[in-house]
Design a protein around this motif. Sequence first.
Motif, PDB file in Angstrom:
ATOM      1  N   LEU A 158       0.833  -1.204   0.000  1.00 24.26           N
ATOM      2  CA  LEU A 158       0.000   0.000   0.000  1.00 24.26           C
ATOM      3  C   LEU A 158       0.869   1.256   0.000  1.00 24.26           C
ATOM      4  O   LEU A 158       0.546   2.254  -0.655  1.00 24.26           O
ATOM      5  CB  LEU A 158      -0.922  -0.003   1.218  1.00 24.26           C
ATOM      6  N   ARG A 176      -4.296   4.117  -6.746  1.00 26.39           N
ATOM      7  CA  ARG A 176      -4.736   2.796  -6.305  1.00 26.39           C
ATOM      8  C   ARG A 176      -3.888   1.664  -6.872  1.00 26.39           C
ATOM      9  O   ARG A 176      -4.006   0.533  -6.431  1.00 26.39           O
ATOM     10  CB  ARG A 176      -6.187   2.544  -6.727  1.00 26.39           C
ATOM     11  N   GLN A 209      -3.890  -3.692  -7.793  1.00 26.99           N
ATOM     12  CA  GLN A 209      -4.381  -2.829  -6.733  1.00 26.99           C
ATOM     13  C   GLN A 209      -4.108  -3.462  -5.370  1.00 26.99           C
ATOM     14  O   GLN A 209      -4.756  -4.442  -4.999  1.00 26.99           O
ATOM     15  CB  GLN A 209      -5.879  -2.597  -6.873  1.00 26.99           C
ATOM     16  N   SER A 242      -5.015  -2.419  -2.554  1.00 23.46           N
ATOM     17  CA  SER A 242      -6.169  -2.271  -1.665  1.00 23.46           C
ATOM     18  C   SER A 242      -7.042  -3.516  -1.650  1.00 23.46           C
ATOM     19  O   SER A 242      -7.682  -3.825  -0.631  1.00 23.46           O
ATOM     20  CB  SER A 242      -7.004  -1.053  -2.074  1.00 23.46           C
ATOM     21  N   GLY A 266      -5.500  -5.654   0.666  1.00 19.20           N
ATOM     22  CA  GLY A 266      -5.707  -5.082   1.993  1.00 19.20           C
ATOM     23  C   GLY A 266      -6.993  -5.554   2.645  1.00 19.20           C
ATOM     24  O   GLY A 266      -7.038  -5.778   3.866  1.00 19.20           O
ATOM     25  N   LYS A 267      -8.048  -5.707   1.860  1.00 21.85           N
ATOM     26  CA  LYS A 267      -9.322  -6.187   2.426  1.00 21.85           C
ATOM     27  C   LYS A 267      -9.179  -7.613   2.943  1.00 21.85           C
ATOM     28  O   LYS A 267      -9.664  -7.943   4.041  1.00 21.85           O
ATOM     29  CB  LYS A 267     -10.421  -6.103   1.372  1.00 21.85           C
ATOM     30  N   ILE A 296      -5.337   3.137   2.496  1.00 18.39           N
ATOM     31  CA  ILE A 296      -6.295   3.011   1.391  1.00 18.39           C
ATOM     32  C   ILE A 296      -7.058   4.318   1.200  1.00 18.39           C
ATOM     33  O   ILE A 296      -7.316   4.749   0.076  1.00 18.39           O
ATOM     34  CB  ILE A 296      -7.262   1.846   1.663  1.00 18.39           C
ATOM     35  N   GLU A 355      -5.185   6.846  -0.713  1.00 23.80           N
ATOM     36  CA  GLU A 355      -5.170   6.596  -2.154  1.00 23.80           C
ATOM     37  C   GLU A 355      -6.371   7.223  -2.852  1.00 23.80           C
ATOM     38  O   GLU A 355      -6.511   7.108  -4.071  1.00 23.80           O
ATOM     39  CB  GLU A 355      -5.202   5.083  -2.424  1.00 23.80           C
ATOM     40  N   ASP A 403      -9.534   6.245  -2.100  1.00 22.11           N
ATOM     41  CA  ASP A 403     -10.390   5.073  -2.344  1.00 22.11           C
ATOM     42  C   ASP A 403     -11.369   4.946  -1.182  1.00 22.11           C
ATOM     43  O   ASP A 403     -11.217   4.084  -0.315  1.00 22.11           O
ATOM     44  CB  ASP A 403      -9.522   3.820  -2.471  1.00 22.11           C
ATOM     45  N   THR A 419     -13.514   1.410  -0.913  1.00 21.71           N
ATOM     46  CA  THR A 419     -12.821   0.265  -0.323  1.00 21.71           C
ATOM     47  C   THR A 419     -12.613   0.478   1.169  1.00 21.71           C
ATOM     48  O   THR A 419     -12.745  -0.461   1.968  1.00 21.71           O
ATOM     49  CB  THR A 419     -11.464   0.051  -1.019  1.00 21.71           C
ATOM     50  N   THR A 420     -12.297   1.708   1.559  1.00 26.97           N
ATOM     51  CA  THR A 420     -12.132   2.008   2.981  1.00 26.97           C
ATOM     52  C   THR A 420     -13.418   1.750   3.744  1.00 26.97           C
ATOM     53  O   THR A 420     -13.406   1.146   4.828  1.00 26.97           O
ATOM     54  CB  THR A 420     -11.704   3.468   3.172  1.00 26.97           C
TER      55      THR A 420
END
Length: 383
Positions: free
Chosen positions: A84, A101, A111, A113, A116-117, A156, A159, A161, A164-165
């Motif tokens: 990230l 991203r 990506q 992110s 990251g999830k 995130i 970025e 985003d 996604t956050t």
Amino acid sequence: MRQAAIYLVVVAVCLLVGVGCVTLTSTGVYTEVARKSGNPYHNVERQVLHGLLGLCLAAVAALVDYRWWIKFWPWLLAVTLGLLGLCFVEGIGQKINGERRWISLLGLTFQPSEIGKLTGVVVLAAWFGQFAKKSQTFLYGILFPGLFVGSLGVLILMEVDMGTTATLAAAAGVMIYLGGARLRYLVALLLLGSGVVWFMVSTVEEDKMVRIEAWKNPEAHADGSAYQPLRAKIALENGGLHGRGIGASREKRSRLPFAHTDFIFPIIAEELGLWGSLGVVAAFVTLAVAGFLVALNSEDRVGKLLGCGLITIICLQAALNIAVTTSAVPNTGLPLPFISYGGTSLVIHLVQIGILVSIFRFGSRGRETRHDWLEREKFTPRI
């Protein structure tokens, strides 16, 4: 019951991926990349390749005991934070449409992110699996898990985003609740997080406030921020009950921006009608119900938490995407899982399904593990 549930999960995912490929076959023809490359099927070909890669990785994830992810969660968190961070390094991070991203590393563009999830879910499952007895304390139930997931969420968010956050934060809240944290602590954390998001939207990310204003009054922003939602509404209306037919969408022809990614659901509704779009919703509902059945029938609490987290983050993103494309909430820029064009998204979501299959295969062996914090008798206070 568990066996029938995992079969339903696999069938639902196959249907969603199939719908995505069919829609991309016609929608991708009108994208800028397809026109420049001279190959009208450029997008769907890449999606199929990413799908095959995702299936291979999902098969590996299904064959490996899901406790492997739990064992190495600190390393997974460190690597993900590093990836990230690379989004902000010149020459590696890619800035597209004002958002950072993507990164290009070792010849691959992806990506972080999306990774990251998955990392956030694994970290929370590992944490609340190991510290179930202390989960009702503020330190172990809120502060530490909040710092872990918050570190991912902040990067995130930087970025640009927000979608996604928000998805990661919502899924984390569900997992923290299931992990046993006291409700009053969780409510306080929710209020704090909401305040931070509102501050970011109203001061730092002014374009997000413009999107909110456009959502509240689309007619006043018809040529600007509300253009995309209004074209999506037209596509939904054009579909009617039975749709215009596969490949017959009008809005995909350079009228609806990002019709092959974030706004692919209105194209499905236009071509397949209300019944087709409801079929997609039914597939996600099936995935959610069957996925939770698989998770909750695991014999150790880590399997329960990990499975619930994986299904929550997939289905929350699907719900948010559909809500955005039907103008139920402001635009957040999230793809529709398994359907929207996007290699990283498709691969990571398929890996998540592979891990769920691993929970089905190895979840009944929880009593055989040598780790006493995985024993069946000691679940979290809520699951």
